[in-house]
Design a protein around this motif. Structure first.
Motif, PDB file in Angstrom:
ATOM      1  N   VAL A  64       0.854  -1.192   0.000  1.00 38.54           N
ATOM      2  CA  VAL A  64       0.000   0.000   0.000  1.00 38.54           C
ATOM      3  C   VAL A  64       0.889   1.240   0.000  1.00 38.54           C
ATOM      4  O   VAL A  64       1.750   1.389   0.870  1.00 38.54           O
ATOM      5  N   CYS A  72      -5.060   4.809   2.043  1.00 39.33           N
ATOM      6  CA  CYS A  72      -3.751   4.291   2.444  1.00 39.33           C
ATOM      7  C   CYS A  72      -3.831   3.375   3.667  1.00 39.33           C
ATOM      8  O   CYS A  72      -2.796   3.025   4.246  1.00 39.33           O
ATOM      9  N   ASN A 128      -2.687  -2.458  -3.005  1.00 39.43           N
ATOM     10  CA  ASN A 128      -3.760  -1.809  -2.261  1.00 39.43           C
ATOM     11  C   ASN A 128      -5.048  -2.629  -2.263  1.00 39.43           C
ATOM     12  O   ASN A 128      -6.120  -2.130  -2.661  1.00 39.43           O
TER      13      ASN A 128
END
Length: 457
Positions: free
Chosen positions: A70, A82, A452
């Protein structure tokens, strides 16, 4: 998948030239959250690369071992972008913060992703240039590109996607690519730069960004206009745009929000629906635009006008708008903040803003309405107690009602904050025709789903 923490830390240290990987509890906690109300999740390790080669090495390793990755800028995002939902590696780009090259003749600048908006404009000032995208927070350029940020100046200069000429991207397998070039336009192939801008770290990590920049305006004037009602304020803003006046910013702040500004900033602005305005241009042109603007605003019911050209007074005026979210936070200790973020056709804007204000009032929650009404984008600030299930449900219901209303009017569920965690169900509704294509692109570029994970799709 269970990650052996100590082994992962050692591997990350091997992939950087110095000891720039850590499992320090304080640093892990800092990288577990952003400015949103979404619950924090700790990464397993935080790494601070200094080059594209290090980023590529980290991604190659993570791809082979199927470890989530991430990206992290300064943590100012508002939809949980995030937050490392599945742990793994948080890559912090703060050490990749160089302005690599300024090309004043081409009105271009090349930067690393950790450069902040303020840092960039300080570097550009000596060339008589500036970068206009202003989301309020002093975000990193990498984060702004990843979320397709916009903000107060988008009505005049456009959004982040309009400014990015080229991206250097590290893909999930460690491959390094460039998506564009230096030319002002191109009809060559698919628009890959536009695909990656707004991808929120799910398709690749940016290690270099080439941006369009602008000449600093000869003269700037800021103004504040008050109205009896929200509808009249929004209609006043639309009248400026329809007249072709070169407005650089036009922001709406509702009466409750002005009340919070006055408490927080110790100002004494009239607690009425208010437009904050800014005009850029030459001296003669500005005088004409301001006079014409005054006539149009008064025709739409404006009952109070103030214009400032002094730079300090202009800064004070805009500081009140930029500090609004913090004014709500500091004014309601113990409560979390949820921000809605819809964008609509201008013809539907005033009705939707009024609808949003009514929905907040009916919920009984503390909240305000504000936004970049010049491009149809507005926000509602909702304050709620995260430990109270009733207030949590009320906040979610208000958000959902505003989004559903916007979608029904041809709008979008997010004008600038992005999808992240909180808007995924609305993305499915808004883009039901193209969602399968988005999933195909994700699968092709990141078959292991390490980039992510849990965001957008």
């Amino acid at each position: 998948m269970k990650i052996i923490h100590e082994s992962l830390l050692l591997d990350m240290k091997k992939l950087t030239a110095e000891d720039r990987a850590t499992m320090n509890e304080t640093i892990l906690e800092q990288h577990s959250k952003d400015e949103s109300h979404h619950s924090p999740v700790m990464p397993d390790v935080v790494v601070f690369p200094i080059s594209k080669e290090e980023v590529a090495s980290i991604l190659k390793f993570a791809n082979v071992h199927q470890i989530p990755v991430v990206p992290f800028g300064v943590g100012s995002s508002l939809e949980g972008h995030c937050i490392p939902l599945k742990g793994g590696i948080s890559i912090d780009f703060q050490l990749m913060n160089q302005v690599i090259e300024v090309r004043p003749e081409d009105f271009l600048v090349r930067v690393q992703p950790g450069v902040t908006r303020t840092q960039l404009n300080q570097a550009l000032k000596k060339y008589g240039l500036f970068f206009p995208v202003d989301p309020g927070a002093d975000a990193t350029i990498g984060g702004m590109a990843a979320t397709n940020a916009s903000g107060t100046t988008s009505v005049r200069y456009g959004i982040m996607r309009d400014q990015v000429r080229d991206l250097e991207v590290v893909l999930a397998d460690g491959t390094i690519i460039h998506t564009g070039g230096l030319a002002a336009k191109s009809s060559s192939g698919y628009h890959m730069t536009g695909l990656f801008v707004g991808s929120e770290g799910t398709l690749g990590l940016f290690t270099e960004i080439t941006l369009k920049v602008y000449g600093i305006p000869e003269h700037i004037a800021a103004g504040r206009a008050t109205f009896p009602s929200i509808k009249e304020a929004v209609d006043g803003a639309i009248s400026l745009l329809s007249a072709g006046i070169q407005v650089a910013r036009v922001e709406l702040v509702d009466p409750y929000s002005i009340h919070q500004v006055n408490k927080h900033s110790e100002t004494d602005y009239p607690e009425l629906p208010t437009l904050f305005l800014e005009f850029h241009g030459n001296e003669a042109g500005l005088k004409h635009d301001i006079q014409f603007a005054i006539e149009l605003l008064e025709a739409n019911g404006c009952n109070g006008l103030l214009f400032e050209t002094d730079s300090k007074k202009r800064s004070i005026l805009w500081e009140a708008r930029h500090q609004l979210a913090y004014a709500f936070k500091h004014g309601h200790p113990g409560k979390e903040m949820m921000l809605t973020d819809v964008c609509l056709p201008l013809s539907e804007l005033s009705g939707t803003v009024v609808y949003a204000r009514n929905v907040i009032d009916q919920s009984g929650l503390v909240g305000g309405v504000l936004g970049h009404v010049g491009d149809g984008n507005f926000h509602s600030i909702l304050m709620f107690n995260k430990k109270d299930p009733v207030e949590v449900k009320k906040a979610n219901d208000v958000n959902e009602k505003i989004v559903e209303y916007a979608l029904a009017k041809g709008g979008t569920c997010t004008g600038e904050h992005g999808i992240g965690i909180g808007k995924m169900k609305y993305l499915k509704k808004e883009h039901k025709d193209t969602l399968p294509l988005m999933k195909m692109i994700k699968q092709q570029l990141d078959p292991g789903h390490i980039l992510n994970p849990g965001k957008i799709l």
